[in-house]
Design a protein around this motif. Structure first.
Motif, short mmCIF file in Angstrom:
data_model
loop_
_atom_site.label_atom_id
_atom_site.label_comp_id
_atom_site.label_asym_id
_atom_site.label_seq_id
_atom_site.Cartn_x
_atom_site.Cartn_y
_atom_site.Cartn_z
N LEU A 89 -14.82 -56.61 7.45
CA LEU A 89 -14.97 -55.86 8.70
C LEU A 89 -13.89 -54.79 8.86
N ALA A 90 -13.10 -54.58 7.80
CA ALA A 90 -12.02 -53.58 7.90
C ALA A 90 -12.57 -52.17 7.75
N PRO A 91 -12.04 -51.19 8.52
CA PRO A 91 -12.42 -49.79 8.31
C PRO A 91 -12.05 -49.35 6.90
N ALA A 92 -12.72 -48.31 6.40
CA ALA A 92 -12.51 -47.87 5.03
C ALA A 92 -11.05 -47.51 4.74
N ASN A 93 -10.35 -46.97 5.74
CA ASN A 93 -8.96 -46.55 5.52
C ASN A 93 -7.95 -47.69 5.72
N LYS A 94 -8.45 -48.91 5.92
CA LYS A 94 -7.55 -50.05 6.10
C LYS A 94 -7.96 -51.24 5.23
N ARG A 95 -8.65 -50.96 4.14
CA ARG A 95 -9.10 -52.06 3.28
C ARG A 95 -7.94 -52.70 2.53
N GLY A 96 -6.96 -51.89 2.13
CA GLY A 96 -5.78 -52.45 1.49
C GLY A 96 -5.04 -53.37 2.44
N PHE A 97 -4.94 -52.96 3.71
CA PHE A 97 -4.27 -53.78 4.72
C PHE A 97 -5.05 -55.08 4.95
N GLY A 98 -6.38 -54.98 5.00
CA GLY A 98 -7.18 -56.19 5.19
C GLY A 98 -6.98 -57.18 4.07
N THR A 99 -6.92 -56.68 2.85
CA THR A 99 -6.65 -57.55 1.70
C THR A 99 -5.27 -58.18 1.81
N SER A 100 -4.29 -57.36 2.16
CA SER A 100 -2.91 -57.83 2.18
C SER A 100 -2.69 -58.89 3.24
N MET A 101 -3.31 -58.76 4.39
CA MET A 101 -3.13 -59.76 5.44
C MET A 101 -3.65 -61.12 5.00
N ALA A 102 -4.75 -61.11 4.26
CA ALA A 102 -5.29 -62.38 3.77
C ALA A 102 -4.39 -62.98 2.69
N MET A 103 -3.68 -62.12 1.95
CA MET A 103 -2.84 -62.60 0.86
C MET A 103 -1.45 -63.01 1.30
N VAL A 104 -0.87 -62.26 2.24
CA VAL A 104 0.52 -62.49 2.57
C VAL A 104 0.75 -63.87 3.17
N ALA A 105 -0.26 -64.39 3.86
CA ALA A 105 -0.10 -65.71 4.47
C ALA A 105 0.07 -66.80 3.42
N THR A 106 -0.45 -66.56 2.22
CA THR A 106 -0.32 -67.54 1.15
C THR A 106 1.14 -67.80 0.80
N THR A 107 1.99 -66.82 1.08
CA THR A 107 3.40 -66.90 0.69
C THR A 107 4.08 -68.15 1.25
N ILE A 108 3.80 -68.46 2.49
CA ILE A 108 4.51 -69.56 3.15
C ILE A 108 4.31 -70.86 2.39
N GLY A 109 3.04 -71.21 2.17
CA GLY A 109 2.76 -72.45 1.46
C GLY A 109 3.12 -72.38 -0.02
N ALA A 110 2.86 -71.22 -0.63
CA ALA A 110 3.08 -71.09 -2.07
C ALA A 110 4.55 -71.14 -2.44
N VAL A 111 5.42 -70.61 -1.58
CA VAL A 111 6.86 -70.68 -1.84
C VAL A 111 7.40 -72.06 -1.51
N ALA A 112 6.91 -72.64 -0.45
CA ALA A 112 7.40 -73.98 -0.06
C ALA A 112 7.03 -75.03 -1.10
N GLY A 113 5.83 -74.92 -1.68
CA GLY A 113 5.36 -75.94 -2.61
C GLY A 113 6.28 -76.19 -3.78
N PRO A 114 6.62 -75.17 -4.61
CA PRO A 114 7.50 -75.42 -5.74
C PRO A 114 8.90 -75.90 -5.33
N ASN A 115 9.37 -75.46 -4.18
CA ASN A 115 10.70 -75.89 -3.75
C ASN A 115 10.71 -77.29 -3.15
#
Length: 422
Positions: A141-167
């Motif tokens: 549902l992202a506008p054409a000029n914000k598709r990179g941002f839409g992708t990034s928002m879905a990806m950046v949240a992974t950081t919290i769990g993905a960094v915590a897991g190995p540590n």
């Protein structure tokens, strides 16, 4: 039948689209935090668990190969399911299957069953595929000029769990010991819970379904109440093939180097806490830059970010190859660069795919591309051990970095054909 089939001819207002998009991102972020924790288990201790159970360095890349092969099948199934039923059911079931696979790994470790370990790792790969597929929900549902941002928002949240897991390797190992479970199976206990919870979050809260809603908007805007032509599937643009090539190459290089890093570190007497730190920071570098990367992809364009991906991966491979085995700081820097290079390629490649598709052909195309990405990961994970045993970690790392430069001629060729926007 899809849950919005009776409403596909309704006109949707822009404020309503924006509202649903915001809600979608919120739910996806919640699920990705949990999914990141599940993802971390396989890449942090999977190779080490196999090394212990199989008593072979040459087969230590097999877990990565197995769960990435499993993710290939899951990517195909999630893509096909999304095309017909929407993202909610496919993503929810993918995460839950990943949780079942993680539980199977724990049982296999307790029983010492190698066949069960292989089967469970294959099923565990469903979570990996789903974690990646969720990024597309941020673009529906992202506008054409914000598709990179839409992708990034879905990806950046992974950081919290993905960094915590190995540590959490050490405390999870202690927890596993207290339960009478092999130490290296501890992170998979977390993965089972995290993937299951991520699936439930999506199943309960991802309403309305973002893909079905986007398809409803496309039909309403183009055909009004005439749905006959909505069933026609237009061809996929060349940009989708370019985006797929970018993501496949970056996945191959990243997985190959990442998989063998724990084995390389163990050979140089690094403790498990150090392994967890290196992999945790690497995973963080894979996902955390996404918010900035999304803006850069939207503002600077796809082409500069793909070139940046190739150059960064080359630097990562070169540094990993030349760093002394006992230098923790240089290994950390190399793996951080490896994660950043992968991030650049994935966000830019995803935007290229979305640019070159429409709702009628997008989920099937995305699923097929993620199958190729998973197969690239399986190849990188499996062959990395063979390359390392027959040559060295240094040769593996440098070769991967050089391979990443193939992104640049592919991109220049596509631009010469006007197939890719700047």
């Amino acid at each position: 039948m899809p849950e919005t089939s009776t409403a596909e001819t309704q006109i949707v207002s822009e404020p309503e689209r924006a509202r649903v998009h915001k809600r979608t991102l919120t739910v996806v972020i919640m699920s990705q935090i949990l999914g990141g924790a599940g993802l971390a288990a396989g890449i942090s201790v999977g190779a080490l668990l196999a090394q212990d159970m199989l008593s072979s360095d040459a087969l230590s890349g097999l877990p990565t190969g197995l769960f990435t092969l499993g993710s290939a099948l899951a990517a195909y199934l999630v893509g096909r399911s999304t095309q017909r039923f929407g993202r909610r059911l496919g993503l929810a079931h993918g995460f839950i299957a990943g949780g079942v696979g993680a539980l199977g790994v724990v049982i296999a470790a307790v029983a010492g069953s190698v066949p069960l370990l292989f089967i469970s790792l294959f099923v565990y790969g469903s979570g990996t595929a789903t974690n990646l597929q969720a990024r597309y929900a941020g673009t529906d549902l992202a506008p054409a000029n914000k598709r990179g941002f839409g992708t990034s928002m879905a990806m950046v949240a992974t950081t919290i769990g993905a960094v915590a897991g190995p540590n959490l390797i050490d405390p999870l190992g202690a927890f596993a010991d207290a339960l009478g479970v092999p130490t290296l199976a501890g992170p998979f206990i977390l993965a089972a819970v995290a993937y299951g919870a991520a699936g439930l979050v999506l199943f309960i809260f991802l309403r309305p379904d973002p893909y079905l809603f986007a398809r409803q908007i496309a039909v309403g805007a183009t055909h009004g109440s005439d749905t006959s032509s909505a069933n026609d599937t237009p061809p996929v643009g060349i940009g989708a093939y370019v985006g797929a090539t970018v993501m496949v190459l970056t996945q191959l290089v990243m997985v190959a180097i990442m998989t063998m890093t724990p084995i390389h570190m163990r050979a140089h007497d690094h403790e498990m806490a150090a392994v967890g730190l290196v992999i945790g920071l690497h995973v963080g570098a894979m996902w955390l830059p996404s918010l900035i990367t999304g803006h850069l992809v939207d503002r600077l364009g796809r082409t500069p970010m793909v070139i940046a991906s190739g150059v960064t991966l080359l630097l990562a491979g070169g540094l990993a190859a030349t760093a002394p085995g006992d230098s923790l700081s240089l290994l950390i820097l190399a793996l951080i660069l490896l994660g950043i290079g992968w991030n650049f390629g994935l966000v830019a490649g995803t935007a290229l795919v979305v640019d070159a598709t429409v709702p009628q052909n997008r989920p099937r195309t995305q699923g097929a591309i993620d199958v190729l990405i998973a197969l690239a990961g399986a190849t990188g994970g499996t062959m990395s051990a063979v390359v390392m045993v027959t040559s060295s970690f240094q040769a593996l790392s440098l070769g991967g970095g050089i391979l990443a430069l193939a992104l640049i001629p592919v991109l220049l060729w596509a631009r010469s054909r006007h197939a890719v926007s700047p």
